[in-house]
Design a protein around this motif. Structure first.
Motif, PDB file in Angstrom:
ATOM      1  N   GLY A  79     -18.840   4.798  33.029  1.00  0.00           N
ATOM      2  CA  GLY A  79     -19.466   3.992  34.069  1.00  0.00           C
ATOM      3  C   GLY A  79     -19.496   2.514  33.740  1.00  0.00           C
ATOM      4  O   GLY A  79     -19.544   1.668  34.644  1.00  0.00           O
ATOM      5  N   ALA A  80     -19.464   2.188  32.452  1.00  0.00           N
ATOM      6  CA  ALA A  80     -19.531   0.784  32.040  1.00  0.00           C
ATOM      7  C   ALA A  80     -18.169   0.106  32.069  1.00  0.00           C
ATOM      8  O   ALA A  80     -18.077  -1.118  32.041  1.00  0.00           O
ATOM      9  CB  ALA A  80     -20.117   0.681  30.633  1.00  0.00           C
ATOM     10  N   ARG A  81     -17.089   0.894  32.069  1.00  0.00           N
ATOM     11  CA  ARG A  81     -15.745   0.313  32.111  1.00  0.00           C
ATOM     12  C   ARG A  81     -15.407  -0.140  33.522  1.00  0.00           C
ATOM     13  O   ARG A  81     -15.755   0.489  34.504  1.00  0.00           O
ATOM     14  CB  ARG A  81     -14.686   1.339  31.669  1.00  0.00           C
ATOM     15  N   ASP A  82     -14.706  -1.257  33.607  1.00  0.00           N
ATOM     16  CA  ASP A  82     -14.173  -1.714  34.886  1.00  0.00           C
ATOM     17  C   ASP A  82     -12.947  -2.574  34.605  1.00  0.00           C
ATOM     18  O   ASP A  82     -12.450  -2.608  33.474  1.00  0.00           O
ATOM     19  CB  ASP A  82     -15.230  -2.486  35.695  1.00  0.00           C
ATOM     20  N   SER A  83     -12.469  -3.267  35.620  1.00  0.00           N
ATOM     21  CA  SER A  83     -11.236  -4.043  35.458  1.00  0.00           C
ATOM     22  C   SER A  83     -11.383  -5.198  34.486  1.00  0.00           C
ATOM     23  O   SER A  83     -10.397  -5.729  33.985  1.00  0.00           O
ATOM     24  CB  SER A  83     -10.779  -4.575  36.821  1.00  0.00           C
ATOM     25  N   GLU A  84     -12.616  -5.604  34.211  1.00  0.00           N
ATOM     26  CA  GLU A  84     -12.851  -6.742  33.329  1.00  0.00           C
ATOM     27  C   GLU A  84     -13.551  -6.360  32.030  1.00  0.00           C
ATOM     28  O   GLU A  84     -13.849  -7.221  31.210  1.00  0.00           O
ATOM     29  CB  GLU A  84     -13.683  -7.808  34.049  1.00  0.00           C
ATOM     30  N   ARG A  85     -13.823  -5.100  31.825  1.00  0.00           N
ATOM     31  CA  ARG A  85     -14.556  -4.682  30.629  1.00  0.00           C
ATOM     32  C   ARG A  85     -13.813  -3.559  29.928  1.00  0.00           C
ATOM     33  O   ARG A  85     -13.460  -2.556  30.552  1.00  0.00           O
ATOM     34  CB  ARG A  85     -15.971  -4.247  30.996  1.00  0.00           C
ATOM     35  N   GLU A  86     -13.600  -3.742  28.621  1.00  0.00           N
ATOM     36  CA  GLU A  86     -12.916  -2.760  27.800  1.00  0.00           C
ATOM     37  C   GLU A  86     -13.875  -2.227  26.745  1.00  0.00           C
ATOM     38  O   GLU A  86     -14.718  -2.967  26.236  1.00  0.00           O
ATOM     39  CB  GLU A  86     -11.707  -3.393  27.105  1.00  0.00           C
ATOM     40  N   ILE A  87     -13.709  -0.952  26.421  1.00  0.00           N
ATOM     41  CA  ILE A  87     -14.588  -0.327  25.433  1.00  0.00           C
ATOM     42  C   ILE A  87     -13.751   0.397  24.389  1.00  0.00           C
ATOM     43  O   ILE A  87     -12.791   1.100  24.715  1.00  0.00           O
ATOM     44  CB  ILE A  87     -15.563   0.658  26.094  1.00  0.00           C
ATOM     45  N   VAL A  88     -14.116   0.197  23.138  1.00  0.00           N
ATOM     46  CA  VAL A  88     -13.558   0.947  22.016  1.00  0.00           C
ATOM     47  C   VAL A  88     -14.691   1.786  21.437  1.00  0.00           C
ATOM     48  O   VAL A  88     -15.767   1.254  21.134  1.00  0.00           O
ATOM     49  CB  VAL A  88     -12.997   0.006  20.933  1.00  0.00           C
ATOM     50  N   LEU A  89     -14.473   3.069  21.303  1.00  0.00           N
ATOM     51  CA  LEU A  89     -15.500   3.970  20.784  1.00  0.00           C
ATOM     52  C   LEU A  89     -15.195   4.319  19.336  1.00  0.00           C
ATOM     53  O   LEU A  89     -14.113   4.822  19.027  1.00  0.00           O
ATOM     54  CB  LEU A  89     -15.564   5.245  21.625  1.00  0.00           C
ATOM     55  N   VAL A  90     -16.129   4.034  18.451  1.00  0.00           N
ATOM     56  CA  VAL A  90     -16.042   4.477  17.063  1.00  0.00           C
ATOM     57  C   VAL A  90     -16.981   5.673  16.936  1.00  0.00           C
ATOM     58  O   VAL A  90     -18.196   5.530  17.064  1.00  0.00           O
ATOM     59  CB  VAL A  90     -16.433   3.364  16.077  1.00  0.00           C
ATOM     60  N   SER A  91     -16.414   6.827  16.715  1.00  0.00           N
ATOM     61  CA  SER A  91     -17.205   8.054  16.770  1.00  0.00           C
ATOM     62  C   SER A  91     -17.195   8.805  15.449  1.00  0.00           C
ATOM     63  O   SER A  91     -16.142   9.175  14.926  1.00  0.00           O
ATOM     64  CB  SER A  91     -16.664   8.973  17.870  1.00  0.00           C
ATOM     65  N   SER A  92     -18.367   9.048  14.925  1.00  0.00           N
ATOM     66  CA  SER A  92     -18.526   9.992  13.829  1.00  0.00           C
ATOM     67  C   SER A  92     -18.525  11.400  14.415  1.00  0.00           C
ATOM     68  O   SER A  92     -18.402  11.580  15.621  1.00  0.00           O
ATOM     69  CB  SER A  92     -19.834   9.723  13.090  1.00  0.00           C
ATOM     70  N   GLY A  93     -18.674  12.389  13.572  1.00  0.00           N
ATOM     71  CA  GLY A  93     -18.843  13.744  14.074  1.00  0.00           C
ATOM     72  C   GLY A  93     -17.783  14.738  13.685  1.00  0.00           C
ATOM     73  O   GLY A  93     -17.946  15.932  13.932  1.00  0.00           O
ATOM     74  N   ALA A  94     -16.672  14.271  13.058  1.00  0.00           N
ATOM     75  CA  ALA A  94     -15.609  15.220  12.728  1.00  0.00           C
ATOM     76  C   ALA A  94     -16.074  16.255  11.712  1.00  0.00           C
ATOM     77  O   ALA A  94     -15.870  17.463  11.886  1.00  0.00           O
ATOM     78  CB  ALA A  94     -14.382  14.476  12.210  1.00  0.00           C
ATOM     79  N   ILE A  95     -16.682  15.798  10.632  1.00  0.00           N
ATOM     80  CA  ILE A  95     -17.145  16.737   9.601  1.00  0.00           C
ATOM     81  C   ILE A  95     -18.235  17.632  10.162  1.00  0.00           C
ATOM     82  O   ILE A  95     -18.220  18.861   9.967  1.00  0.00           O
ATOM     83  CB  ILE A  95     -17.640  15.978   8.358  1.00  0.00           C
TER      84      ILE A  95
END
Length: 367
Positions: free
Chosen positions: A37-53
């Motif tokens: 919902g926060a992404r749009d034509s002018e906003r980019e998001i990179v997600l750094v996600s823990s949780g694999a282990i």
């Protein structure tokens, strides 16, 4: 915050999984709802996600996060596939493509590897994909104990030239004491280290599925703000407020300027394989004049390392003053110490007429 155009969001294991291990689909979907919902034509998001282990614990029949490296890597191997599959399916509800990017400090402290990491992330964003970044825990060694991806998120924010870093936790900000203790209050803003004086910062939570805690988040905020990137620390349940620029969590103001990105990784993400002791003249040249380190200024060599490895540069009192990528193996250096490059080239050949650590591969730690 509301005007940030490129945002790195980091989420921890405890916000994505159950205490017993295994992904919590509802929690993942809730986070994805906010990010999409926060992404749009002018906003980019990179997600750094823990949780694999953490995601790999239950499928492997592990009741808690193992302490030994081999089983951590096995859990990461199983869990990483489950984690990215869950994100892929969840973001697909919004027509958003995701791209998995697994990183280690080795990939980003070397010049060519750093450029490759930057190009990959930049291209994913240009193509409209949402990068999901995690450490390559399956083959990593000391990277697994890197700080629950908080430090990785700070460095990734600098790598992609982000306007904002959002650290999501299971606590809605930094408190001036134990949040469960009556009388403690949330710290709304941090302008610098002086605002943290007297605050007790806690370690990892009770869930036992992550390795971080408030200590690693505050350290990540220090790294990011020191590189000119503002930081918001809040809970995963307040992610929408943070991305909308509403008052939530703790806001860390930038304290420094953006610097050459790869050197930030060298300073904060690399593990030195050895050490070089410099004489006083070499210390002044490296620290004050920002020159390359030559063999003539080295008094001693310690450790076992190969050309291209990170090493610590120390003064005669043993203090680390800089860190750099060395151009020679440890076994080669003893015969070079205290000698000029001209003499070395004449006796050993032109391959030895070069710096031990080039100034472009060197970062000063103390001034």
């Amino acid at each position: 915050m509301a005007g940030a155009r490129r945002i790195v969001v980091k989420v921890g294991s405890s916000s994505l999984t159950t205490a017993a291990g295994g992904l919590d689909a509802d929690r993942v979907d809730a986070l994805v709802d906010v990010l999409a919902g926060a992404r749009d034509s002018e906003r980019e998001i990179v997600l750094v996600s823990s949780g694999a282990i953490a995601a790999g614990l239950a499928p492997l029949g592990l009741e808690r996060r193992p302490r030994d490296l081999a089983r951590q890597q096995a859990a990461a191997s199983v869990g990483q596939g489950l984690l990215i599959a869950r994100y892929t399916a969840s973001f697909a509800r919004y027509g958003v493509r995701v791209g998995q990017v697994l990183m280690t400090s080795y990939d980003t402290s070397r010049r060519t590897h750093y450029r490759n990491a930057y190009r990959t992330l930049e291209q994913l964003l240009r193509m409209g994909a949402l990068p999901v970044v995690n450490e390559n825990d399956t083959v990593a060694t000391d990277e697994i104990r890197f700080g629950d991806n908080d430090r990785l998120a700070a460095l990734a924010a600098h790598l992609v030239r982000a306007d904002l870093l959002v650290l999501l936790s299971d606590v809605d900000g930094l408190y001036d004491g134990d949040p469960s203790t009556p009388g403690t209050s949330r710290v709304g803003e941090v302008h610098g280290p002086e605002d943290l004086a007297g605050i007790t910062i806690g370690a990892a939570g009770r869930a036992g599925v992550g390795t971080g805690g408030m200590v690693t988040k505050v350290e990540a905020a220090r790294i990011a703000t020191g590189a000119g990137v503002p930081v918001v620390l809040t809970s995963a349940s307040r992610a929408a407020d943070a991305l909308a620029g509403r008052d939530t969590g703790t806001y860390f103001h930038p304290t420094g300027r953006r610097s050459r990105g790869r050197l930030l990784w060298l300073a904060h993400a690399s593990a030195p394989r050895g050490a070089l002791t410099l004489d006083d003249g070499a210390v002044r040249a490296v620290v004050e004049r920002h020159t390359s380190l030559l063999a003539a200024g080295i008094a001693a060599v310690e450790g076992e390392f190969a050309a291209g490895d990170p090493v610590e540069l120390r003064d005669t009192r043993g203090r680390a003053v800089a860190r750099g990528l060395v151009n020679f193996d440890a076994k080669e250096l003893p015969q070079l110490l205290g000698r000029s490059t001209r003499d070395l080239a004449r006796e050993l050949g032109p391959a030895y007429e070069r710096e031990v650590v080039h100034k472009d591969d060197l970062v000063v730690l103390q001034r």
